[in-house]
Design a protein around this motif. Structure first.
Motif, mmCIF file in Angstrom:
data_model
loop_
_atom_site.group_PDB
_atom_site.id
_atom_site.type_symbol
_atom_site.label_atom_id
_atom_site.label_comp_id
_atom_site.label_asym_id
_atom_site.label_seq_id
_atom_site.Cartn_x
_atom_site.Cartn_y
_atom_site.Cartn_z
ATOM 1 N N PRO A 163 46.968 46.415 82.742
ATOM 2 C CA PRO A 163 46.009 46.731 81.534
ATOM 3 C C PRO A 163 46.346 46.322 80.567
ATOM 4 O O PRO A 163 48.013 46.697 80.683
ATOM 5 N N ILE A 192 41.868 51.697 76.392
ATOM 6 C CA ILE A 192 42.502 50.805 77.891
ATOM 7 C C ILE A 192 41.930 49.954 78.001
ATOM 8 O O ILE A 192 40.452 50.078 77.966
ATOM 9 N N ALA A 214 40.623 46.638 80.726
ATOM 10 C CA ALA A 214 41.052 46.603 82.903
ATOM 11 C C ALA A 214 41.193 45.669 82.617
ATOM 12 O O ALA A 214 40.186 44.742 82.299
ATOM 13 N N TYR A 237 43.842 54.358 86.867
ATOM 14 C CA TYR A 237 44.349 54.395 85.327
ATOM 15 C C TYR A 237 44.702 55.698 84.856
ATOM 16 O O TYR A 237 43.766 56.085 85.518
ATOM 17 N N VAL A 289 49.571 53.953 79.937
ATOM 18 C CA VAL A 289 48.798 53.586 80.874
ATOM 19 C C VAL A 289 49.662 53.724 82.323
ATOM 20 O O VAL A 289 50.372 52.181 82.748
ATOM 21 N N TYR A 302 49.265 52.707 86.299
ATOM 22 C CA TYR A 302 48.022 52.355 87.149
ATOM 23 C C TYR A 302 49.297 51.981 88.414
ATOM 24 O O TYR A 302 49.638 52.013 88.372
#
Length: 492
Positions: free
Chosen positions: A181, A213, A215, A222, A307, A309
């Motif tokens: 992301p 953010i 995706a 996330y 972020v 993930y």
């Protein structure tokens, strides 16, 4: 998801997975051979897991290296923990048909993508006792899992998503389509109300941040991690939106403050509970207050966001800077011969945002001797405030914690023997911290100099001329007395 479904459909069509149980065997088939799964376009640092769901008992193909077409015979693996899943009510006769000899074929009309999601979830549940048959972490964009027993495999990635379902009839090739992301961090400038990479603020003021953010394919789970420098105090997450629609706290997202100080040290983190689709946008708005620890020189006060993930993967952090400034003041006069700048003690000043009468002075705290730190909000942690500063012997003092803008230094009292200023001194601070910058002095000044002129003693009535009269009068009176005494003696 549509692309993944097409991938599975194509895969199943090409290999006729579960389609037919073979009745004939190709001469080239070697039941002792090992298979390879080759992953192209792998994400460096990502970990890939291969799970063998079914055994490939035989296949009929033109050559051992040809993976297209043919007839394949799949069978349950004896004593495999996967059999609980494969023979369960949610899978058997829904996605698979299994005969009395444990041969497996694909059920008509079944959705391969949904089957894969169920299998991935089953593998992720630790209570099911599933371990990967092969695990590899990508050091380059190509990953090869070798020495695999022939079979039908589920391949997933630590990015939190499925890579593929595939059959190792010697070699299976997969192209990784998942992506990391994106994160964009900005901060609002309180004068323009626009978001950018930096802003200016004073101690005590509230700063507004925004993290966006975006995706990408495949990656899930996330978590926004935000880390603030010591000069910023986190207040609250004010809103979280998905494609412009507000999300509900504790239903769609959670806020944890402080964040996980052991594994991922941060000020706070926001966990997104909803599953995001490719190119969907989550915007997190939050606030902080500039505190007394704010740094007034480069690199100022940073706020970093990244972020997390998948399974412990992180984007590169994006950083904003909140700039806080200071101003040095010199109160002086010109003295000596030749005249030089000489500091003056005893002047009293106040700082305000206006030059108009009836102004409200800005609150300060004396941080150290002759160094005062601004406090623009009553929620500052300082116990007490001052609004006036008295110049020391060298005439110098410093005002810290100021936002960019225009200020007015009002002289409340001049040093004894000096004339009070006719009006306030204007001080400007630009967005780069330059003080009183002009066309002639684009870099501004190192200190604001405030000159005071001394008063002079005016002549008074009864000055030196009258004194002379007294002296001469006294002499005449003494002379007159002497003459009088001498005359009397002569007459006698």
């Amino acid at each position: 998801m549509k692309a993944m479904k097409k991938l599975f459909a194509l895969l199943l069509a090409l290999t006729m997975v579960f389609g037919l149980a073979a009745t004939g065997y190709a001469a080239e088939f070697d039941p002792t051979a090992k298979g390879t799964i080759k992953i192209e376009n792998a994400v460096v640092g990502a970990t890939y897991h291969a799970y063998r769901l079914l055994a490939l008992e035989s296949f009929n193909d033109d050559t051992p290296d040809d993976t297209n077409g043919g007839q394949y015979t799949y069978k349950l693996i004896e004593d495999s923990p996967w059999n609980t899943f494969l023979t369960g009510a949610t899978v058997k006769n829904v996605y698979l048909t299994i005969d009395d000899q444990d041969y497996v074929t694909w059920a008509d009309g079944a959705d391969a993508a949904e089957f894969a999601k169920l299998a991935q979830a089953f593998a992720a549940d630790s209570e099911n006792g599933i371990t990967a048959d092969k695990t590899e972490t990508a050091a380059t964009t190509t990953v090869e899992m070798t020495d695999l027993a022939l079979g039908y495999y589920l391949v997933d990635t630590s990015m939190g998503s499925l890579c593929s379902l595939n059959t190792t009839d010697y070699v299976a090739e997969i192209k990784e389509k998942n992506e990391a992301p994106e994160i964009e961090k900005t901060v609002k400038e309180n004068t323009t109300k626009e978001y950018g990479e930096s802003n200016t603020a004073g101690v005590g003021e509230v700063v507004e941040f925004q993290a966006t953010i975006t995706a990408k394919k495949g990656a899930q789970n996330y978590i926004l991690h935000d880390k603030m420098d010591a000069g910023l105090t986190f207040i609250d997450v004010t809103s979280v939106t998905l494609n412009g629609t507000a999300l509900a706290e504790n239903t769609d997202y959670t806020v944890t403050a402080p964040g996980d100080e052991t594994d991922n040290p941060c000020t706070f983190h926001v966990t997104i509970l909803k599953e995001l689709k490719e190119n969907e946008s989550v915007v997190v708005n939050y606030t902080a207050r500039v505190n007394e620890n704010a740094v007034v020189t480069d690199p100022f006060n940073k706020n970093e966001a990244k972020v997390e993930y998948g399974d412990n993967h992180f984007t590169e952090p994006d950083t904003t800077v909140t700039k806080v400034f200071d101003v040095d003041i010199l109160k002086y006069t010109m003295a000596g011969a030749p005249a030089v700048e000489t500091g003056l003690a005893g002047a009293i000043f106040e700082l305000a945002n206006t030059d108009a009468a009836g102004y409200t002075p800005i609150n300060f705290v004396e941080e150290s001797t002759n160094v005062y730190e601004a406090c623009f909000n009553t929620q500052c942690t300082h116990a007490s405030h001052v609004t006036q500063f008295t110049t020391p012997e060298n005439g110098k003092f410093t005002l810290k914690g100021l936002d960019a803008g225009t200020y007015y230094l009002h002289e409340i009292k001049a040093p004894d023997g000096y004339n009070k200023l006719a009006g306030p001194v204007t001080i400007t601070i630009d967005e780069n911290g330059k003080v009183n910058a002009t066309t002639d002095e684009p870099n501004g000044v190192e200190e604001v100099k405030v000159l005071n002129q001394s008063g002079t003693e005016l002549p008074s009535t009864g000055g030196v001329g009258t004194t002379l009269f007294y002296i001469f009068g006294g002499i005449l009176m003494v002379g007159a007395v002497v003459l009088l005494i001498t005359k009397k003696r002569m007459n006698a």
